[in-house]
Design an enzyme around this catalytic site. Structure first.
Site, PDB file in Angstrom:
ATOM      1  N   ASP A 188       0.851  -1.189   0.000  1.00  0.00           N
ATOM      2  CA  ASP A 188       0.000   0.000   0.000  1.00  0.00           C
ATOM      3  C   ASP A 188       0.896   1.252   0.000  1.00  0.00           C
ATOM      4  O   ASP A 188       1.833   1.343   0.797  1.00  0.00           O
ATOM      5  CB  ASP A 188      -0.868  -0.049   1.273  1.00  0.00           C
ATOM      6  CG  ASP A 188      -1.940   1.014   1.308  1.00  0.00           C
ATOM      7  OD1 ASP A 188      -2.393   1.439   0.232  1.00  0.00           O
ATOM      8  OD2 ASP A 188      -2.336   1.411   2.429  1.00  0.00           O
ATOM      9  N   HIS A 189       0.616   2.187  -0.880  1.00  0.00           N
ATOM     10  CA  HIS A 189       1.359   3.468  -0.940  1.00  0.00           C
ATOM     11  C   HIS A 189       2.879   3.303  -0.991  1.00  0.00           C
ATOM     12  O   HIS A 189       3.602   3.904  -0.181  1.00  0.00           O
ATOM     13  CB  HIS A 189       0.987   4.376   0.248  1.00  0.00           C
ATOM     14  CG  HIS A 189      -0.421   4.877   0.177  1.00  0.00           C
ATOM     15  ND1 HIS A 189      -0.814   5.877  -0.690  1.00  0.00           N
ATOM     16  CD2 HIS A 189      -1.538   4.495   0.841  1.00  0.00           C
ATOM     17  CE1 HIS A 189      -2.108   6.092  -0.548  1.00  0.00           C
ATOM     18  NE2 HIS A 189      -2.572   5.251   0.362  1.00  0.00           N
ATOM     19  N   ASP A 240       2.955   5.094  -5.239  1.00  0.00           N
ATOM     20  CA  ASP A 240       2.228   6.346  -4.992  1.00  0.00           C
ATOM     21  C   ASP A 240       3.122   7.529  -5.327  1.00  0.00           C
ATOM     22  O   ASP A 240       3.937   7.969  -4.530  1.00  0.00           O
ATOM     23  CB  ASP A 240       1.789   6.404  -3.524  1.00  0.00           C
ATOM     24  CG  ASP A 240       1.018   7.686  -3.209  1.00  0.00           C
ATOM     25  OD1 ASP A 240       0.918   8.568  -4.090  1.00  0.00           O
ATOM     26  OD2 ASP A 240       0.529   7.812  -2.072  1.00  0.00           O
ATOM     27  N   THR A 273      -7.961   2.349   9.290  1.00  0.00           N
ATOM     28  CA  THR A 273      -8.234   2.993  10.584  1.00  0.00           C
ATOM     29  C   THR A 273      -9.273   2.232  11.404  1.00  0.00           C
ATOM     30  O   THR A 273      -9.095   2.017  12.607  1.00  0.00           O
ATOM     31  CB  THR A 273      -8.726   4.434  10.344  1.00  0.00           C
ATOM     32  OG1 THR A 273      -7.773   5.084   9.502  1.00  0.00           O
ATOM     33  CG2 THR A 273      -8.861   5.204  11.643  1.00  0.00           C
TER      34      THR A 273
HETATM   35 ZN   LIG Z   1      -4.447   4.921   1.022  1.00  0.00          ZN
END
Ligand SMILES: [Zn+2]
Length: 288
Positions: free
Chosen positions: A82-83, A104, A235
């Site tokens: 991710d990212h 990203d 989150t």
């Molecule tokens: Zn994200």
């Protein structure tokens, strides 16, 4: 079932008009919760980690753990970066055995983002790994780790730039900022479905919605009908797990049994993951 690429997972999701839930993880119990929830709902799922999470777990350990846990399950599982902040990080993750990487470059100029993403796509595709790209800065929480969102930092993607980006880079999956953000929304998020519709028509690849925590189910469903095939949740899982752990610790002062203290938090994360898989309508969508 097996470990698969996000391209395979999301091409099927796009056709089937559902989204695959992608959950970040950073430890054993968290990962167990994600896979248990997906397995019990017979849902395809993506286990993902950002650089800080990979560094915390060790990339080799993370991939070995997911592969070992998924081995006896009858669901397809993607392992995703991710990212990814750099070309080097994406290569490191391909080497660890990830089946999908995100580069990203949204903080760079469009030209630099395209050039860098293209390089990642060439390397990843040579190894059978799929690539997610992003343009338009997705809003960030004011504080790190993801807390309340600073609404002034939410950016929006330009559909014409999205079209050029996807065409020139050859990415398999695309994340565009449409008013979504990472962290906790202070008020109801205002997703720009008009932009999403335009971007979907111009790109024709599975789209990703980041910052899924707190987006109402009706908006999640609308986004899916407009072409979103992967929704990221981070989150909500961490918050639920840590709140439960805090309560357990407060209720059991002086208890040092890791397993006993962590079990309720893991159970809470299973429940949260299930709720979000159902929101994405991917329950019952695993294939053999
Ligand atoms: Zn994200």
């Amino acid at each position: 079932m097996s470990i698969v690429t996000n391209k395979e997972l999301l091409t099927r999701a796009k056709e089937g008009k559902y989204a695959v839930a992608a959950f970040n993880t950073n430890n054993l119990e968290y990962t167990q919760a994600i896979l248990q929830a997906a397995s019990e709902l017979n849902a395809p799922v993506i286990v993902e980690a950002a650089k800080s999470e990979i560094d915390y777990m060790n990339g080799h350990v993370f991939v070995a753990m997911v592969r070992a846990m998924a081995k006896d399950l009858k669901i397809p599982v993607g392992i995703h970066l991710d990212h990814g902040p750099s070309y080097e990080e994406t290569i490191r993750c391909i080497n660890y055995g990830f089946t999908s990487v995100m580069y990203d470059g949204s903080a760079h100029s469009l030209d630099d983002n395209i050039a860098n993403t293209k390089k990642v796509v060439e390397a990843a595709h040579a190894c059978g790994v799929s690539v997610e790209g992003e343009i338009g800065v997705i809003g960030q929480a004011a504080d790190s780790p993801e807390g309340p969102i600073d609404e002034s930092k939410i950016g929006l993607a330009d559909p014409i730039e999205c079209e050029r980006f996807v065409k020139e880079t050859g990415v398999d999956i695309f994340a565009a900022a449409i008013g979504n953000a990472h962290g906790i929304y202070k008020k109801k998020p205002e997703l720009r479905f008009d932009l999403l519709k335009d971007i979907a028509a111009r790109t024709n690849v599975p789209l990703v919605l980041h910052g899924g925590t707190g987006i109402p189910v009706e908006d999640i469903r609308t986004a899916i009908t407009l072409g979103v095939s992967k929704i990221n949740f981070s989150t909500v899982m961490r918050k639920g797990g840590i709140e439960t752990l805090t309560k357990t610790l407060n209720d059991n002062p002086g208890d040092w049994d890791y397993m006993k203290l962590l079990t309720p938090a893991r159970e809470k994360m299973v429940a949260i993951a299930k709720e979000h898989i159902i929101m994405c309508m991917s329950d019952g969508k695993a294939w053999n």
